[in-house]
Design a protein around this motif. Structure first.
Motif, PDB file in Angstrom:
ATOM      1  N   TYR A 104      33.177  30.674  29.853  1.00 59.86           N
ATOM      2  CA  TYR A 104      34.630  30.544  29.854  1.00 59.86           C
ATOM      3  C   TYR A 104      34.992  29.226  29.191  1.00 59.86           C
ATOM      4  O   TYR A 104      34.391  28.187  29.486  1.00 59.86           O
ATOM      5  CB  TYR A 104      35.213  30.581  31.265  1.00 59.86           C
ATOM      6  N   HIS A 152      34.574  34.271  27.497  1.00 57.97           N
ATOM      7  CA  HIS A 152      36.002  34.516  27.620  1.00 57.97           C
ATOM      8  C   HIS A 152      36.701  33.257  27.117  1.00 57.97           C
ATOM      9  O   HIS A 152      36.590  32.188  27.745  1.00 57.97           O
ATOM     10  CB  HIS A 152      36.380  34.809  29.070  1.00 57.97           C
ATOM     11  N   ASP A 163      42.251  35.060  41.299  1.00 59.25           N
ATOM     12  CA  ASP A 163      41.257  36.113  41.472  1.00 59.25           C
ATOM     13  C   ASP A 163      40.268  36.156  40.316  1.00 59.25           C
ATOM     14  O   ASP A 163      39.084  36.444  40.513  1.00 59.25           O
ATOM     15  CB  ASP A 163      41.928  37.476  41.673  1.00 59.25           C
ATOM     16  N   ARG A 164      40.729  35.844  39.103  1.00 57.99           N
ATOM     17  CA  ARG A 164      39.818  35.805  37.963  1.00 57.99           C
ATOM     18  C   ARG A 164      38.836  34.652  38.089  1.00 57.99           C
ATOM     19  O   ARG A 164      37.646  34.776  37.753  1.00 57.99           O
ATOM     20  CB  ARG A 164      40.597  35.664  36.655  1.00 57.99           C
ATOM     21  N   ARG A 165      39.309  33.504  38.577  1.00 54.00           N
ATOM     22  CA  ARG A 165      38.403  32.376  38.791  1.00 54.00           C
ATOM     23  C   ARG A 165      37.336  32.729  39.827  1.00 54.00           C
ATOM     24  O   ARG A 165      36.156  32.398  39.662  1.00 54.00           O
ATOM     25  CB  ARG A 165      39.193  31.141  39.225  1.00 54.00           C
ATOM     26  N   LEU A 166      37.757  33.396  40.896  1.00 50.64           N
ATOM     27  CA  LEU A 166      36.797  33.818  41.917  1.00 50.64           C
ATOM     28  C   LEU A 166      35.761  34.776  41.345  1.00 50.64           C
ATOM     29  O   LEU A 166      34.578  34.706  41.693  1.00 50.64           O
ATOM     30  CB  LEU A 166      37.520  34.478  43.087  1.00 50.64           C
ATOM     31  N   ASP A 167      36.189  35.678  40.483  1.00 52.59           N
ATOM     32  CA  ASP A 167      35.244  36.609  39.869  1.00 52.59           C
ATOM     33  C   ASP A 167      34.173  35.855  39.083  1.00 52.59           C
ATOM     34  O   ASP A 167      32.981  36.174  39.176  1.00 52.59           O
ATOM     35  CB  ASP A 167      35.983  37.575  38.937  1.00 52.59           C
ATOM     36  N   PHE A 168      34.596  34.878  38.287  1.00 50.84           N
ATOM     37  CA  PHE A 168      33.630  34.082  37.523  1.00 50.84           C
ATOM     38  C   PHE A 168      32.688  33.328  38.459  1.00 50.84           C
ATOM     39  O   PHE A 168      31.470  33.275  38.232  1.00 50.84           O
ATOM     40  CB  PHE A 168      34.353  33.092  36.612  1.00 50.84           C
ATOM     41  N   ASN A 228      31.863  33.927  41.691  1.00 57.30           N
ATOM     42  CA  ASN A 228      30.992  34.753  42.525  1.00 57.30           C
ATOM     43  C   ASN A 228      30.076  35.684  41.740  1.00 57.30           C
ATOM     44  O   ASN A 228      28.967  35.995  42.191  1.00 57.30           O
ATOM     45  CB  ASN A 228      31.833  35.584  43.497  1.00 57.30           C
ATOM     46  N   ASP A 229      30.538  36.132  40.565  1.00 56.63           N
ATOM     47  CA  ASP A 229      29.780  37.133  39.819  1.00 56.63           C
ATOM     48  C   ASP A 229      28.976  36.565  38.662  1.00 56.63           C
ATOM     49  O   ASP A 229      28.044  37.214  38.175  1.00 56.63           O
ATOM     50  CB  ASP A 229      30.735  38.212  39.270  1.00 56.63           C
ATOM     51  N   VAL A 230      29.331  35.359  38.209  1.00 58.53           N
ATOM     52  CA  VAL A 230      28.668  34.801  37.027  1.00 58.53           C
ATOM     53  C   VAL A 230      27.987  33.469  37.330  1.00 58.53           C
ATOM     54  O   VAL A 230      26.776  33.308  37.108  1.00 58.53           O
ATOM     55  CB  VAL A 230      29.675  34.622  35.862  1.00 58.53           C
TER      56      VAL A 230
END
Length: 366
Positions: free
Chosen positions: A107, A145, A343-348, A350-352
């Motif tokens: 990112y 991203h 929510d997008r920050r959390l996705d990065f 937790n998932d990345v």
């Protein structure tokens, strides 16, 4: 936890393979030297100091490493000079995305000043469109991203216009606003109407502050302009005293910046090159990390400073003895501070990011 000794087993190549987040990178400070030469030829720009790619690369770094922010900024005359057509701007933006993706950045927010690219008749909107098209082309098929920050030059009077431009393009890839340029004589409050416009539009902005100028610049950016983040902010260290026993005593401004978690977009190599910090060894990032400020690591200008985000982290590993837990901590700081929805920050995160460091941090602490 920061290691007391160097961590020689962590190499630039190792760091390149883990997910990283970049918040402070200038598009016109990251061109490939060969691209500068080729674009100069294509666009008829005749003012380059040399057309030899290797010599030009050396020239850029020599000018940037002068210890003066004013001299450092002079090198941008040539990169901006070759970025005056849509095709040239798209190419630079595409190559920026390719280079960041190759460096393992997942990112990034890359900033540019649209008002600097109007010499051949482009409109502000055309400049933004060209950059975003280039970003999309260069990041396609990669984990990167890439988003844009629009910068207004602090010595000019177009900041409100650029703020309006940022809001106009925010659903297409622009996530925030910034002011940049020589700090002395150009305080952030000069652009208060632009910052207030962004706030009223529920937008985000960062301010270059505390790089070449001291605490008043940081104070104005935070307390008058309500900046979401601070670009560089190296001089916050002037409000911190370390006693002979190593205990840090924070002044009111430093306490406030830490208490409310204002993110600091620090660029160690660039800060040394502009004279904002005396050396990498004496750069305040080590102290600020120890004191738990919201510190992030960035490149600023990859061409002028001759760095990548991976090399910046590798330098901190070498000088400060950082391990994987430090690199993860700094990366999480950056992702938490991004101008993305929560929510997008959390996705990065937790998932990345967390999965990308889990085994390395576990092995380090074993």
């Amino acid at each position: 936890m920061t290691n007391d000794a160097r961590s020689p087993t962590i190499t630039v190549e190792d760091i390149r393979r883990v997910p990283k987040v970049l918040l402070h990178d200038h598009l016109d400070g990251g061109l490939r030297p060969a691209t500068v030469v080729e674009l100069a030829d294509e666009t008829g720009y005749r003012d380059l100091p040399t057309t030899d790619v290797h010599a030009l690369s050396t020239w850029f770094r020599g000018g940037a490493h002068s210890g003066s922010l004013v001299r450092y900024l002079e090198t941008f005359r040539h990169t901006v000079g070759v970025m005056q057509t849509q095709d040239a701007i798209m190419r630079v933006a595409r190559e920026c995305a390719e280079d960041l993706a190759a460096d393992g950045v997942v990112y990034a927010e890359v900033r540019f000043a649209p008002e600097l690219h109007l010499e051949r008749g482009l409109s502000l909107d055309a400049v933004v469109e060209a950059v975003l098209d280039g970003f999309r082309a260069g990041s396609a098929g990669t984990p990167l991203h890439l988003r844009a920050l629009l910068t207004a030059m602090r010595h000019q009077a177009r900041s409100l216009e650029i703020a309006q431009l940022a809001v106009r393009w925010r659903d297409a890839g622009v996530v925030g606003f910034d002011i940049a340029g020589a700090e002395a004589g150009n305080p952030p409050t000069r652009h208060l109407d632009a910052f207030q416009y962004i706030q009223r539009a529920n937008g985000h902005f960062t301010i270059h502050a505390g790089e070449a100028f001291g605490l008043p610049s940081i104070w104005e950016a935070v307390q008058w302009c309500n900046a979401d983040r601070l670009g560089h902010a190296v001089r916050i260290v002037d409000d911190i005293t370390v006693d002979p026993d190593g205990k840090a005593i924070l002044g009111d401004l430093a306490n406030y910046v830490r208490d409310v978690r204002v993110p600091l977009e620090m660029c160690p190599s660039s800060n040394v090159h502009t004279g904002a910090a005396p050396s990498i060894e004496r750069h305040p990032i080590g102290l600020l990390r120890r004191l738990q400020f919201r510190v992030t690591v960035n490149t600023d200008n990859r061409l002028m400073s001759g760095v990548s985000l991976s090399s910046e982290f590798a330098t901190l590993v070498d000088v400060n003895g950082y391990g994987w837990s430090d690199i993860r901590w700094l990366t999480l700081n950056a992702m938490k501070s991004a101008f993305l929805p929560f929510d997008r920050r959390l996705d990065f995160i937790n998932d990345v990011i967390k999965p990308g460091y889990a085994e390395l941090v576990s092995a380090e602490s074993a």
